[in-house]
Design an enzyme around this catalytic site. Structure first.
Site: not given
Ligand code: G3I
Length: 370
Positions: A159, A264
C-alpha cells in the site's frame, strides 16, 4: 449420518461432513474442496488469525486444512507485532505459522515487510534519516532472513500508493524518498533469495492507481532488482465488482513480466460511503448501516454467488497469469469487515458462514469446475 455427527466433537463434525462429501466425490467424480477443484489453476489461500495459527479454533482448523493450500497471516507478521522495539523481535507466532505451513503442506505468504500502517511506536518516533534507514535495513534483514528458504513469498511492500497513482505520503517516503520501494526489494532478495517477492495494494485495479503501480514496478525493474508479482487485494462490494478494470490490470501487470495474485479477497455486503481498504478511514456508527444483524436475505447471498462466480470465471480465463487467490479470512464471523469501517456490524463477505457451512457463493465457485 445426522445422529452420528451430533454425538461427536465440533471439529469432528466438520471432518465427518466432509467425509460424506468425499463419498459424493467417489460417486460423481467432482472435487469436494476449493484447493482440489482449482489445483491445476492457481493456489487457493486464506488469511489466518492467531487462534487459527495456534490450531485452537478446531472448526476453522478442519476447514482450513480441507479447503486451502496457501495461508497469509492476517496480522502477526506486521512490524508492530514482530518487531515491537528497536532491538527486540517477537517471532513466536510467525514461527508457528511457518511450521504450520510445513507440517500441512500449505504455502505461506509473508505479510508484510514494509507498510506505513501498524508500525511499532519506536519506528514512528525516529527523527534522524540514518537511524530510520538502519531500522528499515535491520527489519528486512532480520525478518526476511529468518524465514529464508521456509516461506513461499513476501508482500515486500504494501500500500505505497495513493488513489491517483502518486506515492502515498508515509514515513518511508518522507525519510527515504520513493527509492524506498526498490531498496526494500533489493534487501529482501538478498536476505531471502529463494522467495517470491510481491508488491501488494488495494484498488490497484483502478486505472489511475494501476498506472502508479506500473510505474513503481518499472522503477524496481529498471534498477535491476527482482520483483516477481503484483498482488491485487480484492476488497470489493456486492454488485459493484469492477470486472473490466480487474481484467485490464491482470493483463497490464502480466505484460510487465509479473505474476498476478488476488491476495485479500472478500465481497462486502454492507453499505459504506467510500471504496478501498485504508484502515485509517472510519465511518460513524448508525443502526441503518447494520441492516442484517439478524440474518441476510437469500436474494443477497444469491447475488454474492453470482459476483463470486463471475470473478472466478475471469480468474480461470487468466489462469496462466494468476498464481494464487487468497480470501481475507476463513468465515464470515471472522472477517475484519465486521469491525471496519464501522465497529460491531454483521457482515457476510466470504464463502463460509458463521457456522463454517458453505454458502451459495462457495457452491457457485465450485460449480465452475464441474
Ligand atoms: O492485537 C490487538 C489486541 O491486543 C486488542 O485487544 C484488540 C482490541 O481492539 O486489538 C487488537 O489489534 C487489532 C488487530 O487487527 C488484531 O486483531 C487492531 O485493533 C485492528 O486494527 C487490526 O485490524 C487489522 C487491520 O489490517 C489493521 O492493520 C485487521 O485484522 C486486518 O484484517 C487488516 O488487514 C489489512 C491488510 O493487512 C492490508 N490490506 C488491508 C487489510 C484490511 O484492512
Amino acid at each position: 449420518m445426522k445422529k452420528f455427527i451430533l454425538k461427536i466433537t465440533a471439529a469432528g463434525a466438520i471432518l465427518a461432513s466432509f467425509a460424506y462429501c468425499s463419498n459424493t466425490k467417489q460417486i460423481t467424480g467432482f472435487a469436494t474442496s476449493l484447493k482440489d477443484a482449482y489445483k491445476n489453476d492457481f493456489l487457493i489461500g486464506t488469511a489466518l488469525n492467531t487462534q487459527q495459527i495456534e490450531e485452537k479454533d478446531l472448526k476453522a482448523d478442519a476447514l482450513i486444512k480441507q479447503q486451502f493450500n496457501a495461508v497469509t497471516p492476517e496480522n502477526i507478521m506486521k512490524a508492530e507485532i514482530i518487531h515491537p522495539q528497536w532491538d527486540k523481535y517477537n517471532f513466536d507466532l510467525a514461527d508457528k505459522i511457518v511450521a504450520y505451513g510445513t507440517k500441512n503442506n500449505i504455502k505461506v505468504n509473508g505479510h508484510t515487510l514494509i507498510w506505513h500502517s501498524q508500525l511499532p511506536a519506536f519506528a514512528r518516533r525516529i527523527k534522524d534519516v540514518d537511524s530510520f534507514k538502519t531500522f528499515f535495513t535491520d527489519h528486512i534483514n532480520t525478518v526476511a532472513g529468518r524465514y529464508s528458504g521456509k516461506i513461499f513469498s513476501w508482500d515486500v511492500v504494501n500500500e505505497a500508493l495513493n488513489e491517483d497513482g502518486t506515492m502515498r505520503k508515509s514515513i518511508f517516503l518522507d525519510k527515504m524518498g520513493d527509492g524506498f520501494v526498490t531498496e526494500a526489494f533489493r534487501l529482501t532478495e538478498k536476505a531471502s533469495p529463494g522467495t517470491e517477492l510481491y508488491y501488494n495494494d488495494y484498488n490497484n485495479e483502478q486505472p489511475k492507481k494501476r498506472e502508479g503501480c506500473i510505474a513503481l514496478v518499472k522503477k524496481v525493474q529498471a534498477a535491476g532488482v527482482r520483483i516477481d508479482g503484483v498482488g491485487i487485494q480484492g476488497h470489493w462490494h456486492l454488485g459493484r465488482v469492477p470486472f473490466k478494470d480487474i481484467e485490464e490490470s491482470i493483463l497490464a501487470y502480466h505484460a510487465l513480466g509479473l505474476k498476478v495474485m488476488i491476495t485479500e479477497l472478500d465481497i462486502e455486503m454492507l453499505p459504506r460511503n467510500f471504496q478501498g481498504a485504508d484502515v485509517n478511514q472510519r465511518q460513524a456508527s448508525n443502526p441503518a448501516l447494520n441492516p442484517y444483524a439478524n440474518g441476510i436475505p437469500d436474494s443477497l447471498l444469491q447475488q454474492q454467488a453470482t459476483d463470486y462466480a463471475n470473478l472466478f470465471k475471469l480468474f480461470l480465463k487468466h489462469k496462466d497469469k494468476i498464481t494464487r487467490v487468497t480470501f481475507w479470512g476463513v468465515n464470515d464471523g471472522q472477517s475484519w469487515l465486521n469491525g471496519w469501517p464501522i465497529p460491531g456490524r454483521t457482515n457476510y463477505p466470504l464463502l463460509f458462514d458463521r457456522a463454517f457451512n458453505p454458502k451459495p457463493a462457495y457452491h457457485a465457485v465450485m460449480a465452475l469446475k464441474k
